[in-house]
Design a protein around this motif. Structure first.
Motif, short mmCIF file in Angstrom:
data_model
loop_
_atom_site.label_atom_id
_atom_site.label_comp_id
_atom_site.label_asym_id
_atom_site.label_seq_id
_atom_site.Cartn_x
_atom_site.Cartn_y
_atom_site.Cartn_z
N VAL A 213 80.19 72.68 49.77
CA VAL A 213 79.13 73.47 50.38
C VAL A 213 78.01 73.74 49.38
CG1 VAL A 213 78.64 75.57 51.64
CG2 VAL A 213 80.87 74.52 51.84
N GLY A 214 78.42 74.11 48.16
CA GLY A 214 77.42 74.36 47.12
C GLY A 214 76.59 73.13 46.87
N GLY A 215 77.26 71.98 46.78
CA GLY A 215 76.55 70.74 46.51
C GLY A 215 75.58 70.39 47.62
N LEU A 216 76.01 70.57 48.87
CA LEU A 216 75.12 70.24 49.99
C LEU A 216 73.91 71.18 50.01
CD1 LEU A 216 77.63 69.44 52.87
CD2 LEU A 216 76.16 67.87 51.62
N THR A 217 74.17 72.47 49.75
CA THR A 217 73.07 73.43 49.73
C THR A 217 72.06 73.06 48.65
OG1 THR A 217 74.68 75.09 50.38
CG2 THR A 217 72.56 75.89 49.63
N LEU A 218 72.58 72.73 47.45
CA LEU A 218 71.68 72.36 46.37
C LEU A 218 70.97 71.05 46.67
CD1 LEU A 218 73.72 73.32 43.20
CD2 LEU A 218 71.86 74.56 44.27
N ALA A 219 71.66 70.16 47.42
CA ALA A 219 71.06 68.87 47.76
C ALA A 219 69.80 69.09 48.60
CB ALA A 219 72.05 67.99 48.50
N LEU A 220 69.88 70.00 49.56
CA LEU A 220 68.71 70.28 50.39
C LEU A 220 67.56 70.78 49.52
CD1 LEU A 220 70.35 72.12 53.41
CD2 LEU A 220 69.71 69.74 53.20
N MET A 221 67.94 71.52 48.46
CA MET A 221 66.93 72.09 47.58
C MET A 221 66.28 71.04 46.67
SD MET A 221 67.72 75.37 45.40
CE MET A 221 67.33 74.49 43.93
N THR A 222 67.10 70.09 46.18
CA THR A 222 66.57 69.09 45.24
C THR A 222 65.90 67.94 45.96
OG1 THR A 222 68.84 68.37 45.12
CG2 THR A 222 67.94 69.37 43.17
N LEU A 223 66.16 67.80 47.26
CA LEU A 223 65.60 66.69 48.01
C LEU A 223 64.08 66.55 47.82
CD1 LEU A 223 66.90 64.58 49.71
CD2 LEU A 223 66.52 65.96 51.73
N PRO A 224 63.30 67.62 48.00
CA PRO A 224 61.85 67.47 47.83
C PRO A 224 61.47 66.97 46.44
CG PRO A 224 62.37 69.62 48.76
CD PRO A 224 63.66 68.97 48.44
N THR A 225 62.14 67.49 45.40
CA THR A 225 61.84 67.05 44.03
C THR A 225 62.03 65.54 43.91
OG1 THR A 225 62.87 69.11 43.35
CG2 THR A 225 62.30 67.57 41.62
N ILE A 226 63.16 65.05 44.41
CA ILE A 226 63.46 63.62 44.30
C ILE A 226 62.44 62.81 45.11
CG2 ILE A 226 65.16 61.85 44.86
CD1 ILE A 226 67.32 63.79 44.23
N ILE A 227 62.12 63.28 46.31
CA ILE A 227 61.18 62.52 47.15
C ILE A 227 59.82 62.42 46.47
CG2 ILE A 227 59.93 62.53 49.33
CD1 ILE A 227 62.35 63.90 50.59
N ILE A 228 59.34 63.55 45.95
CA ILE A 228 58.00 63.54 45.36
C ILE A 228 57.97 62.62 44.14
CG2 ILE A 228 56.31 64.99 44.18
CD1 ILE A 228 57.19 67.26 46.13
N ALA A 229 59.01 62.70 43.29
CA ALA A 229 59.04 61.85 42.09
C ALA A 229 59.16 60.38 42.47
CB ALA A 229 60.21 62.27 41.20
N THR A 230 60.00 60.08 43.46
CA THR A 230 60.19 58.70 43.87
C THR A 230 58.90 58.11 44.44
OG1 THR A 230 62.46 59.24 44.40
CG2 THR A 230 61.62 57.18 45.25
N ARG A 231 58.20 58.92 45.22
CA ARG A 231 56.94 58.41 45.79
C ARG A 231 55.95 58.09 44.69
NH1 ARG A 231 54.60 61.36 50.89
NH2 ARG A 231 53.30 59.51 50.74
N ALA A 232 55.89 58.95 43.67
CA ALA A 232 54.97 58.68 42.57
C ALA A 232 55.35 57.38 41.87
CB ALA A 232 54.99 59.84 41.58
N ALA A 233 56.66 57.17 41.68
CA ALA A 233 57.12 55.95 41.01
C ALA A 233 56.80 54.72 41.85
CB ALA A 233 58.62 56.05 40.73
N LEU A 234 56.99 54.81 43.15
CA LEU A 234 56.71 53.67 44.02
C LEU A 234 55.22 53.36 44.04
CD1 LEU A 234 59.00 54.44 47.09
CD2 LEU A 234 59.34 52.69 45.37
N LYS A 235 54.42 54.42 44.00
CA LYS A 235 52.97 54.25 44.05
C LYS A 235 52.49 53.49 42.82
CE LYS A 235 50.86 57.69 46.37
NZ LYS A 235 50.57 59.12 46.42
N ALA A 236 53.22 53.67 41.69
CA ALA A 236 52.77 53.06 40.45
C ALA A 236 53.02 51.55 40.41
CB ALA A 236 53.47 53.74 39.27
#
Lengths: 432, 460
Positions: free
Chosen positions: A288-311
């Motif tokens: 449960v803790g992991g899933l809750t934290l996953a929802l929280m880290t999701l935006p961070t990962i998405i934003i960083a990944t998009r920047a990497a793909l854009k490059a």
């Protein structure tokens, strides 16, 4: 004429004005420097406080005692039955050792003081383990190092002094005289605190360790990674490579940016309402803790990944398309592998945030007092930051250094993770 | 149980993938590879997907519905009076049954009814497990053989696989909307229950916060009052103190780093400052409670001021330190975005560096800086651990920062940590507070992001 003189740079009034302006320039510059100095000083004070309070916890006071493994006490029937051996009265062994060491202690009150104040109650379990491992020791006498009690430990580390009136400190004069005698005989010494890294939490500061919290953090982070990395990668790939520009994708984008700034405790409330109250998942569990934290880290990962793909330059995509690759092949075979270092860097940073997060985990009950070390992601567990929070609330002086030491370990992990991210970026950084 | 079902799905998926691939090579025998429409890997993925997707759906459904189904079947034998405590009684009994079913011991012995129920529970559990495994096996092998039959030299499996992958990609990007929806719905749902008991006006404008409600009807002084004004005031006070620390220091640091610092200094100081943002908040909380609060309290005593051992000032100061890097790096970006031509124009008129910064750059960057400060404010409002550990939990309406104060986040934590009564106004009020917090930070973030974005476009 006067007008002219006022605007000239050789005129005394103009010169004094210039001087003023230069002084104001220096003042402003100094102000800027002082801003940075204050911020850096805060960091230095924070770190030195933690080091100053925490470093001592990596050492543990131990007392060398002559232990007679009395057969009458631990195995009166002489059968070496492990069941009998594991339930025997090992307390008596070290108590006898203490009495032998201090033959002058006669009165009942002093004897009870001697029994209780010097040696940690965990010593009986240590002795039991020794005997269970080597039953041939029964009947013999050995010199052994035993863990001292929390108060003795604190006294030797200098947190209490003799100058304070006896009633104001947890350690009595008579105990101090015993400690001095032990010091004189070289029977008391500080050794590396292995218990801190191999024990779970405990009510007694001298036995409390961080292994349970470390394992819990590991399991939680594993769940977080498994849940957030694939989803984050898929979302970023879709938004960056496939999505048409329309109202729906705009909505998704705004949403992700907003989610990145939602207070963490709100994610805790979401986890409580959805995972616990609706889906009835086990309370306090790393899943449960992991899933809750996953929802929280999701935006961070998405934003960083998009920047990497854009490059990744479009020419690479065009070349792959030209050779007949399908859109998905272009992305999976060429773009994502090239962007991987950037994606991993972002993921590591997201994981580091998740590792330090406390508030949402309080919401889903990961604050239980647990001695056991969790074995699976559905066992009740606690994590490093929550352990720090729990210990910081404990009254005993011994927990202060344990708390600070645990923060040092946590900060160490964070530094390692960030270092890894920086190294990844440095090693794979490329210009197209 | 879940794990073995998951393993079954994964094993079948791997088997399907392998068989599909092998089949593709078999068709190719003796022919040129280019005659195959899709590459062998796609053949494998095609068969594998036919195993994974239905498998995931079945497993999901089982995970969601099985516990409730079993609970209602077991509970059918118990006579539980309907009423406000019904859900709690069910939970207590279910817990007992689960412990006994797992072979555990209960304090004070086990009643016969529970023993029977726990046997029934175990039976139901194993029946449900075998049903799941059986249906997984039958459905998945059926789906896989269906997929296997469709494979051929001309079959367009690549297009089909890509279509599925695309749907998966779209699905995961929709997840962010679902999370937001989940937050709003779960907060709303519980908050509406709360507002059914306490009128929203009492909540928003009441001056008294003491959420202790009576456990028994005859208990004295436990009616509970839920006026959130003291919490809002406390939050505002601590945020204000934090911003008073973070805004000037962060701004000065940003100005120095973007205008004065040499590249070398910048390369070192910037990452070091960002460490401040990476330190876990619980460490700041411990620092505040261990060092800053006693220091303030002692200093206060020395100059004849009473400072509470847990004060808003201590929490605010430490929170300010935490926020410095947000302010500084966001403002740094904004200041760097001011075009060089503005600086050159100012220097050309004979202005010094400080004059240029004060009269040209800062005014030009002002909207962006305001946006950065707003983001920092929302960060401060949502911060939990520092205040939990350093500012106390007593809801007092006071303008004195030296007193102990409480915030919205602290109350959410204190209301929901430990034993909870379900559906009591006390527990539900945490969700109403959460909703308020979510709303306020959302609005702040939205404005801030808009301001920052709008400003960035101006010079391009």
């Amino acid at each position: 004429m006067t007008e002219h003189a006022n605007t000239s740079f050789t005129n005394p009034t103009a010169l004094s004005l210039l001087k003023k302006r230069r002084a104001s320039e220096t003042r402003f510059r100094l102000l800027g420097i002082s801003g940075i100095v204050v911020a850096l000083a805060a960091l230095v004070i924070l770190l030195t406080t933690m080091l100053g309070n925490g470093l001592t916890a990596f050492q543990q006071t131990q007392i060398k005692l002559k232990i007679h493994f009395d057969e009458q006490v631990i195995d009166p029937e002489g059968k070496r039955d492990p069941k009998v051996l594991s339930h025997a009265d090992y307390r008596k062994l070290y108590t006898n050792g203490l009495y032998a060491l201090f033959p002058d202690v006669k009165s009942r009150r002093d004897k009870s003081e001697l029994r209780k104040t010097l040696i940690s109650s965990s010593a009986q379990y240590a002795l039991r383990d020794v005997v269970l491992e080597q039953p041939e020791l029964v009947g013999t006498t050995r010199e052994l190092w035993l863990v001292a009690s929390d108060d003795v430990d604190m006294y030797l580390k200098g947190y209490f002094t003799k100058d304070v009136p006896e009633s104001d400190r947890p350690i009595k004069d008579i105990t101090i005289s015993w400690i001095e005698q032990l010091q004189h005989e070289g029977r008391i010494d500080k050794k590396f605190n292995r218990d801190f890294f191999t024990n779970g939490s405990s009510q007694d500061p001298e036995q409390a360790g961080i292994l349970g919290a470390l394992v819990g953090s590991g399991l939680t982070l594993l769940v977080t990674f498994l849940a957030s990395f694939p989803v984050g990668l898929a979302t970023a790939v879709y938004l960056e490579e496939f999505a048409p520009k329309n109202g729906w994708t705009d909505l998704i984008e705004v949403n992700i940016n907003n989610l990145a700034a939602v207070p963490s405790i709100v994610f805790g409330l979401l986890g409580l309402a959805v995972f616990l109250n609706v889906m009835h998942m086990p309370r306090s569990a790393p899943v449960v803790g992991g899933l809750t934290l996953a929802l929280m880290t999701l935006p961070t990962i998405i934003i960083a990944t998009r920047a990497a793909l854009k490059a990744v330059p479009p020419s690479l995509r065009d070349a792959a398309r030209g050779l007949g690759a399908s859109p998905l092949q272009v992305v999976l075979h060429h773009v994502v592998p090239l962007a991987m270092p950037g994606i991993l860097t972002g993921t590591i940073i997201g994981m580091a945030q998740a590792l330090g997060e406390t508030a949402p985990l309080l919401m889903i009950g990961m604050v239980a007092f647990l001695v056991d070390i969790p074995h699976s992601a559905t066992d009740a567990a606690t994590v490093m930051p929550v352990q720090i929070y729990l210990w910081a609330d404990s009254a005993e002086r011994g927990f202060v250094e344990k708390t600070a030491a645990a923060t040092l370990v946590l900060l160490g992990f964070l530094v390692l993770m960030n270092l890894l991210a920086v190294l990844l970026r440095k090693k794979f950084e490329r210009r197209w | 149980m879940t794990l073995s079902a998951l393993t079954l799905v994964i094993v079948l998926l791997a088997m399907g993938t392998y068989m599909g691939r092998r089949h593709a090579f078999k068709i190719l025998e003796g022919r040129h590879p280019s005659e195959l429409h899709s590459r062998p890997n796609y053949h494998g993925a095609f068969v594998g997907l036919y195993a994974a997707l239905p498998g995931a759906v079945i497993l999901m459904g089982w995970l969601i519905f099985e516990p409730d189904l079993i609970q209602s079947m077991v509970m059918a034998h118990f006579n539980i009076p309907e009423g406000p405590t019904m859900t709690e009684q069910v939970m207590v009994i279910m817990n007992k049954i689960k412990i006994v079913a797992a072979g555990g011991q209960l304090m004070g012995g086990v009643s016969e009814q529970i023993t029977i129920a726990s046997q029934q529970y175990n039976e139901l559990k194993s029946v449900s497990f075998y049903t799941l495994m059986g249906s997984l096996f039958v459905v998945l092998s059926g789906a896989m053989s269906f997929a296997y039959m469709q494979l051929g030299i001309e079959s367009r499996v690549r297009n089909k696989v890509e279509k599925v992958v695309r749907v998966i990609l779209i699905g995961s990007s929709t997840l962010s909307i679902l999370v937001t929806l989940g937050i709003v719905l779960s907060l709303m749902f519980e908050a509406i229950l709360f507002f059914g008991q306490i009128p929203p006006t009492d909540f928003l404008f009441g001056l008294q916060w003491s959420p202790q409600t009576a456990l028994r009807a005859d208990q004295v002084g436990g009616s509970g009052s839920f006026g959130a004004i003291p919490l809002f005031a406390g939050t505002l006070m601590i945020t204000l103190i934090a911003m008073l620390v973070a805004a000037p220091i962060g701004l000065l640091a940003a100005v120095f780093m973007s205008e004065y610092a040499t590249p070398l200094v910048r390369a070192w100081v910037k990452p070091v400052l960002e460490i401040l943002a990476g330190v876990p908040t619980v460490v700041y909380g411990f620092f505040a409670a261990l060092t800053v609060a006693p220091f303030l309290s002692n200093t206060g005593q020395a100059i004849g001021l009473h400072v509470a051992s847990e004060s808003a000032l201590a929490a605010g100061l430490v929170m300010g330190i935490m926020i410095i890097p947000f302010v500084s790096s966001l403002s740094d970006d904004v200041i760097n975005a001011v075009p060089q031509s503005l600086r050159d124009g100012s220097y050309g008129l004979g202005a010094t560096k400080a004059e240029t910064i004060k009269q040209v750059i800062l005014p030009a960057a002002l909207p962006g800086i305001v946006g950065a400060l707003l983001l920092a404010v929302s960060r401060a409002i949502g911060e939990t651990m520092i205040v939990v550990m350093a500012a106390g939990a007593a809801a007092k309406l006071s303008a004195n920062p030296l007193e102990s104060m409480t915030t919205v986040t602290v109350q959410i934590v204190t209301l929901l940590v430990g034993d909870q009564e379900f559906d009591s106004a006390k527990t539900l009020s945490a969700f109403a507070l959460g909703l308020t917090l979510f709303g306020v930070t959302l609005i702040l973030n939205f404005i801030a992001l808009r301001v920052v974005q709008k400003y960035r476009e101006q010079y391009d």
